[in-house]
Design an enzyme around this catalytic site. Structure first.
Site, mmCIF file in Angstrom:
data_model
loop_
_atom_site.group_PDB
_atom_site.id
_atom_site.type_symbol
_atom_site.label_atom_id
_atom_site.label_comp_id
_atom_site.label_asym_id
_atom_site.label_seq_id
_atom_site.Cartn_x
_atom_site.Cartn_y
_atom_site.Cartn_z
ATOM 1 N N SER A 186 2.597 88.603 40.059
ATOM 2 C CA SER A 186 2.179 87.206 40.103
ATOM 3 C C SER A 186 3.106 86.214 39.434
ATOM 4 O O SER A 186 2.997 85.013 39.682
ATOM 5 C CB SER A 186 0.776 87.066 39.504
ATOM 6 O OG SER A 186 0.749 87.553 38.185
ATOM 7 N N LYS B 175 0.807 80.244 40.902
ATOM 8 C CA LYS B 175 -0.005 79.076 40.559
ATOM 9 C C LYS B 175 0.293 77.859 41.429
ATOM 10 O O LYS B 175 -0.551 76.978 41.593
ATOM 11 C CB LYS B 175 0.204 78.711 39.100
ATOM 12 C CG LYS B 175 -0.303 79.715 38.099
ATOM 13 C CD LYS B 175 -1.792 79.582 37.863
ATOM 14 C CE LYS B 175 -2.257 80.418 36.678
ATOM 15 N NZ LYS B 175 -3.680 80.258 36.405
#
Length: 313
Positions: free
Chosen positions: A299, A54
């Site tokens: 991720s 992110k």
């Protein structure tokens, strides 16, 4: 959210500007060989300074702001940490709104960064509504997924793969709001020899339902280990239209997510939160058709120790 925000999809120029911003502030994350398939690789976004991909979108979004304009966002998770890190890296003013019920550990982590932290409401919806009220002249709302610069920032994973993995690829990633899959889909379209597979939690399939309907729809959302992928997407969200035709979508069950988390720990010594492990889960479950070399985006790693211990037990 009562009103539909007007958000444009990212352009090719956005992707180029995001790459310049992100490459100047983050080192490329490594690739690790894995036994998932012959020649397969794990893209270790869990090695980012905030523990999640992110931070890429956050840096791209803050770097794109005009001089003198601040940012406001709502999150108590990986996007908030990304925005906080990006605030320190870019010198931009950022306000992060979290619910009164947000995890004390996450709130404590956010206080270590130069951001204005606002606690409001009993849940995320109330916090987001307040963040949108705070946006206005001199302050822009930055969504965790429904933002052209955030999407372009996530596409920089692909730009790194251009230098790290030659030849045809199948790239697998998680899908919550769809920002990562949308960015990778745009990159893959440019490169030409890449197929992208996006993986949702079976308990939360808002993006695939919206892609199928041709418009944003609301779905029933259940509890999931992949809590970072959980929830509906906001009205008018651009990610389904960007994903449509560019990304193949599938989903994984709760047992499959847990098995992937255990597999990553026992085979690689890697900690992955549920949302970070769904790509591996889909491959282990035989839900990904592999063309060329397989790359799975790991991720994120941000999960409470007790929750992690329970998930892999």
């Amino acid at each position: 959210m009562s009103e539909t925000r007007q958000v444009r999809p990212p352009s090719g120029d956005d992707l180029d500007r995001a790459w310049a911003a992100v490459a100047g502030r983050l080192d490329p994350t490594p690739l690790a060989p894995t036994a998932l398939a012959p020649g397969a690789l794990l893209k270790l976004e869990s090695f980012q300074p905030t523990g999640s991909f992110k931070v890429r979108g956050a840096i791209a979004a803050l770097s794109a702001l005009p001089a003198g304009v601040a940012a406001v966002t709502a999150s108590a998770g990986n996007h908030a940490l990304g925005m906080a890190h990006a605030a320190a890296a870019t010198g931009r003013k950022v306000t992060v709104v979290v619910a009164e019920t947000a995890s004390p550990a996450k709130v404590s982590a956010l206080r270590n960064f130069p951001v204005e932290l606002v606690r409001h409401g009993s849940g995320f919806d109330a916090a987001e509504a307040h963040a949108l009220e705070l946006a206005g002249p001199g302050r822009v709302y930055v969504s965790a997924y429904n933002d052209p610069h955030v999407i372009a920032g996530q596409a920089t994973i692909g730009r790194e793969l251009d230098a790290q993995a030659a030849g045809p690829l199948t790239v697998v990633c998680g899908v919550g709001g769809g920002g990562l899959a949308a960015g990778l889909g745009m990159w893959a379209e440019r490169r030409g020899d890449v197929r992208v597979v996006g993986v949702e939690a079976a308990a939360s399939r808002g993006v695939s339902a919206s892609v199928a309907a041709g418009r944003v729809v609301t779905v029933t959302v259940g509890e999931t280990l992949a809590d970072g992928l959980s929830g509906n997407i906001e009205p008018g969200c651009v990610t389904p239209s960007v994903i449509s035709g560019r990304v193949r979508l599938t989903s994984v069950t709760e047992p499959e997510v847990g098995e992937a988390m255990r597999w990553l720990f026992t085979r690689h010594g890697l900690v992955a939160e549920g949302a970070g492990a769904v790509g591996v889960a889909a491959v282990l479950a035989g839900k990904v058709e592999i063309v060329g070399r397989l790359v799975v985006v790991l991720s994120g790693r941000n999960i409470a120790p007790a929750a992690y211990a329970e998930a892999i037990a």
